[in-house]
Design an enzyme around this catalytic site. Structure first.
Site, PDB file in Angstrom:
ATOM      1  N   ARG A  57      93.526   6.514  61.135  1.00 59.82           N
ATOM      2  CA  ARG A  57      94.509   7.581  60.857  1.00 59.82           C
ATOM      3  C   ARG A  57      95.430   7.833  62.046  1.00 59.82           C
ATOM      4  NH1 ARG A  57      92.220  12.178  56.902  1.00 59.82           N
ATOM      5  NH2 ARG A  57      92.075  10.836  55.099  1.00 59.82           N
ATOM      6  N   ASP A 161      99.806  27.639  56.283  1.00 59.32           N
ATOM      7  CA  ASP A 161      99.190  26.340  56.576  1.00 59.32           C
ATOM      8  C   ASP A 161      99.405  26.085  58.058  1.00 59.32           C
ATOM      9  OD1 ASP A 161      98.302  23.803  54.581  1.00 59.32           O
ATOM     10  OD2 ASP A 161      98.869  23.229  56.620  1.00 59.32           O
TER      11      ASP A 161
HETATM   12  C1  LIG Z   1      93.545  19.442  51.050  1.00 56.03           C
HETATM   13  S1  LIG Z   1      94.812  20.583  51.450  1.00 56.03           S
HETATM   14  C2  LIG Z   1      94.402  21.924  50.334  1.00 56.03           C
HETATM   15  C3  LIG Z   1      95.619  22.516  49.674  1.00 56.03           C
HETATM   16  C4  LIG Z   1      95.341  23.580  48.596  1.00 56.03           C
HETATM   17  N1  LIG Z   1      94.639  24.713  49.143  1.00 56.03           N
HETATM   18  C5  LIG Z   1      94.575  22.999  47.445  1.00 56.03           C
HETATM   19  O1  LIG Z   1      93.384  23.277  47.288  1.00 56.03           O
HETATM   20  O2  LIG Z   1      95.150  22.216  46.685  1.00 56.03           O
HETATM   21  C6  LIG Z   1      94.189  21.218  53.017  1.00 56.03           C
HETATM   22  C7  LIG Z   1      95.259  21.912  53.844  1.00 56.03           C
HETATM   23  O3  LIG Z   1      94.608  22.607  54.892  1.00 56.03           O
HETATM   24  C8  LIG Z   1      95.450  22.577  56.024  1.00 56.03           C
HETATM   25  N2  LIG Z   1      94.634  22.858  57.220  1.00 56.03           N
HETATM   26  C9  LIG Z   1      93.741  22.053  57.840  1.00 56.03           C
HETATM   27  N3  LIG Z   1      93.207  22.672  58.907  1.00 56.03           N
HETATM   28  C10 LIG Z   1      93.767  23.903  58.954  1.00 56.03           C
HETATM   29  C11 LIG Z   1      93.636  25.018  59.835  1.00 56.03           C
HETATM   30  N4  LIG Z   1      92.809  24.974  60.891  1.00 56.03           N
HETATM   31  N5  LIG Z   1      94.363  26.125  59.572  1.00 56.03           N
HETATM   32  C12 LIG Z   1      95.210  26.176  58.513  1.00 56.03           C
HETATM   33  N6  LIG Z   1      95.388  25.155  57.650  1.00 56.03           N
HETATM   34  C13 LIG Z   1      94.674  24.027  57.873  1.00 56.03           C
HETATM   35  C14 LIG Z   1      96.058  21.194  56.001  1.00 56.03           C
HETATM   36  O4  LIG Z   1      97.278  21.134  56.737  1.00 56.03           O
HETATM   37  C15 LIG Z   1      96.251  20.966  54.487  1.00 56.03           C
HETATM   38  O5  LIG Z   1      97.561  21.292  54.087  1.00 56.03           O
END
Ligand SMILES: C[S@@+](CC[C@H](N)C(=O)[O-])C[C@H]1O[C@@H](n2cnc3c(N)ncnc32)[C@H](O)[C@@H]1O
Length: 296
Positions: A57, A161
């Site tokens: 990645r 996010d």
């Molecule tokens: C798999 S997506 C989930 C999106 C949506 N909640 C859904 O269930 O479809 C995970 C998201 O979490 C965000 N993310 C990861 N670590 C994070 C953090 N420490 N604080 C805020 N957002 C975070 C990522 O950037 C990503 O956009």
């Protein structure tokens, strides 16, 4: 001895760089450094065994930045003051996968069970706490608009996010028709339009989009507001965190819920084994009781 001076010990296989030269493999010490860094800054739980995944990645970011090694790349991330390199690192290590009407049971429960009893005089406040490219908060907005005959002036959705890249995409509010395939049909005709959208794309209509406010927020840092919400969606992000981080986060989210407010987590993110003050309602849905304590 500083980590960087240790004898190189490959943690992962070589990753090919575009000009055909091989990128030196990610060393065990470098993996350990990334692991510690990602844990401290983002709460990410990169377990051993994920070395190949991490190196694959990050290889793209290393190549794009024209770094000659993971070591050089890591140094640049740690010294970058803009925060962009950090964001790129988390983008590379996590997935932004999302979709409209993802995990439909949540939207059915919201629309069928919660919304008919929810019309707070001060307005309805909902937080989508890892909103990715916006499909989740706009799905919430469409659910409320559908339930409230489109009278959404009293609806406020905070969508956050950690990644500025996904937030920029979310603010554009423009999606391919195919990305709406799972959404209820009336949503597409009622809440999306072709006006102002590129060919083959649809845009969320302005009154619906106006209910959603986007903000960058790292869930493992103290929350920058004291506002409380009637519903919080924090779905498919806790899977990246270890148990202590999950516990800290769920407690913080619980404090940000109104009494009798609901927390939605991803269906693959059971809170079993996580110590928290919320009451289980149904799979992947929890409620803060009137006093904020369990069983009261
Ligand atoms: C798999 S997506 C989930 C999106 C949506 N909640 C859904 O269930 O479809 C995970 C998201 O979490 C965000 N993310 C990861 N670590 C994070 C953090 N420490 N604080 C805020 N957002 C975070 C990522 O950037 C990503 O956009």
């Amino acid at each position: 001895m500083p980590l960087r001076d240790r004898v190189p010990e490959p943690a992962a296989r070589c990753a090919a760089v575009p000009n055909g030269a091989d990128l030196p493999p990610l060393r065990a010490a470098e993996f350990e450094e990334i692991r510690t860094f990602a844990k401290q800054r983002f709460g990410l739980d990169l377990r051993h065994g994920k070395e190949d995944l991490v190196s694959a990645r990050l290889a793209r970011a290393v190549r794009q930045g024209r770094f000659r090694s993971y070591r050089e790349y890591l140094d640049s991330v740690q010294t970058d003051k803009s925060g962009d390199a950090l964001t790129a690192l988390i983008n590379a290590l996590t997935t932004n996968h999302t979709s409209f009407y993802r995990e439909p049971l949540h939207f059915e429960f919201l629309a069928g069970t919660l919304l008919p009893h929810m019309r707070p005089a001060s307005g309805l406040r909902i937080w989508s706490a890892a909103c990715s490219t916006g499909e989740e908060p706009y799905s919430i907005a469409c659910s409320v608009a559908q339930a409230w005959n489109r009278q959404v002036s009293g609806l406020r959705i905070l969508a956050t996010d950690i990644s500025t890249r996904v937030l920029d995409a979310a603010r554009a509010a423009t999606y391919s028709k195919s990305s709406l395939a799972a959404a209820p049909l009336p949503w597409v005709s009622n809440f999306f339009s072709r006006a102002g959208a590129p060919e083959g794309m649809l845009r969320v209509q302005p009154d619906i989009a106006a209910a959603v406010r986007f903000q960058r927020l790292n869930l493992v840092e103290p929350l920058p507001f004291t506002e409380r919400f009637h519903v919080i969606f924090c779905r498919n992000v806790m899977i990246y965190f270890d148990k202590p981080t999950q516990e800290m986060l769920v407690r913080r989210l619980a404090e940000r819920l109104e009494p009798e407010g609901h927390l939605f987590v991803g269906h693959s993110e059971s809170l079993a084994g996580v110590n928290h003050p919320l009451t289980y309602v149904r799979p992947a849905v929890y409620r803060r009781d009137r006093t904020g304590r369990k069983g009261t």
